[in-house]
Motif scaffolding. Structure first.
Motif, short mmCIF file in Angstrom:
data_model
loop_
_atom_site.label_atom_id
_atom_site.label_comp_id
_atom_site.label_asym_id
_atom_site.label_seq_id
_atom_site.Cartn_x
_atom_site.Cartn_y
_atom_site.Cartn_z
N GLN A 46 20.14 -22.53 17.11
CA GLN A 46 19.20 -22.02 18.17
C GLN A 46 19.79 -22.61 19.45
O GLN A 46 18.68 -22.83 20.34
N ALA A 47 20.79 -22.48 19.74
CA ALA A 47 21.54 -22.79 21.05
C ALA A 47 21.65 -21.72 21.89
O ALA A 47 21.96 -20.45 21.38
N VAL A 48 21.76 -21.87 23.24
CA VAL A 48 22.30 -20.59 24.15
C VAL A 48 23.66 -20.64 24.13
O VAL A 48 24.44 -21.40 24.50
N PRO A 49 24.32 -19.46 23.63
CA PRO A 49 25.64 -19.28 23.88
C PRO A 49 26.29 -19.31 25.08
O PRO A 49 25.48 -18.62 26.17
N LEU A 50 27.13 -19.72 25.25
CA LEU A 50 28.19 -19.52 26.45
C LEU A 50 28.82 -18.03 26.51
O LEU A 50 29.38 -17.73 25.55
N THR A 51 28.73 -17.20 27.41
CA THR A 51 29.16 -15.80 27.51
C THR A 51 29.96 -15.45 28.54
O THR A 51 29.67 -16.00 29.60
N TYR A 84 32.80 -15.75 33.60
CA TYR A 84 31.68 -16.30 32.89
C TYR A 84 30.38 -15.53 33.45
O TYR A 84 30.20 -14.99 34.60
N ASP A 85 29.46 -15.34 32.70
CA ASP A 85 28.01 -14.79 33.03
C ASP A 85 27.09 -15.87 33.72
O ASP A 85 26.47 -15.28 34.73
N GLN A 86 26.87 -16.82 32.96
CA GLN A 86 25.77 -17.44 33.24
C GLN A 86 26.08 -18.53 34.54
O GLN A 86 25.10 -19.24 35.09
N LEU A 87 27.24 -18.30 35.17
CA LEU A 87 27.68 -19.16 36.40
C LEU A 87 28.83 -18.45 37.19
O LEU A 87 29.43 -17.59 36.40
N VAL A 139 30.01 -26.99 30.61
CA VAL A 139 29.50 -25.68 30.98
C VAL A 139 28.32 -25.50 29.84
O VAL A 139 27.25 -25.23 30.30
N TRP A 140 28.81 -25.31 28.65
CA TRP A 140 27.82 -25.07 27.62
C TRP A 140 26.74 -26.15 27.50
O TRP A 140 25.45 -25.72 27.30
N ARG A 141 27.10 -27.64 27.58
CA ARG A 141 25.95 -28.57 27.76
C ARG A 141 24.78 -28.26 28.75
O ARG A 141 23.63 -28.26 28.45
#
Length: 164
Positions: free
Chosen positions: A92-97, A115-118, A157-159
Motif C-alpha cells: 500500500q505504498a505510493v509508487p514513484l512514477t 519524474y511526475d511527483q517532483l 525520492v520514494w521515501r
C-alpha cells in the motif's frame, strides 16, 4: 550479479528541445511505476510496472541492488502482473512514477527520467568500467553531475513520497 556502472546528471533542457535541435535521437519511451519493498543503507528491493508508451505493452520486474554511487551490483528479472499486483497491494505504498526516454547521443545510449511527483529530470549514462565512467567528459548540456548525491536517488525520492 551484474554490475551497474552509471553516472547521473541533473538535466535542465527538455527532451523535446534536445530532439528538435538534433542533439539526441529518441529511440523509445516507457512509463514506469516503481515501489520499494525493502530499503537499507546499501541495499534495495523494488518492483516495477513498465508500459511501452508507443505500443502499450506491459512488463513487470523485480530488482535487487546493492551498493551506492557509481557502481552497484544488480539482479533484475521479470515477474508476472499477478505477482506485481499482490506485492504492491500488500505494501500500500505510493509508487514513484516517471517517464523514461531512451535516446542516442553521439552513438551512445542515454536514458532520461522525467519524474511526475517532483520537478526533476535526470540523465543517466552507463559504462563498461569505473575507469571509463571516471574518464568520461560530459558536455555542458548534461547538467550537474549528481552521481554521488543521495538526495537524487530513486529510493530517497520514494521515501519522501511516503511521508506526504
Amino acid at each position: 550479479m551484474a554490475m551497474e556502472i552509471e553516472r547521473k546528471f541533473l538535466l535542465q533542457e527538455t527532451v523535446e528541445r534536445l530532439a528538435e535541435q538534433g542533439i539526441i535521437h529518441i529511440v523509445s519511451e516507457q512509463r514506469i511505476e516503481q515501489t520499494y519493498l525493502a530499503l537499507d543503507v546499501d541495499q534495495e528491493l523494488r518492483v516495477r510496472k513498465i508500459t511501452n508508451v508507443a505500443t502499450g505493452e506491459l512488463t513487470f520486474t523485480h530488482t535487487f541492488k546493492q551498493g551506492n554511487g557509481l557502481a552497484r551490483e544488480e539482479i533484475e528479472y521479470s515477474i508476472n502482473e499477478s505477482i506485481y499486483e499482490q506485492v504492491v497491494n500488500a505494501f500500500q505504498a505510493v509508487p514513484l512514477t516517471k517517464n523514461r526516454v531512451t535516446a542516442e547521443w553521439n552513438d551512445t545510449v542515454i536514458e532520461i527520467d522525467i519524474y511526475d511527483q517532483l520537478k526533476l529530470t535526470v540523465l543517466e549514462i552507463e559504462f563498461e568500467s569505473e575507469s571509463e565512467a571516471h574518464a568520461f567528459d560530459a558536455p555542458d548540456w548534461f547538467g550537474k553531475d549528481i552521481s554521488d548525491e543521495r538526495q537524487y536517488s530513486n529510493k530517497t525520492v520514494w521515501r519522501e513520497l511516503q511521508k506526504k
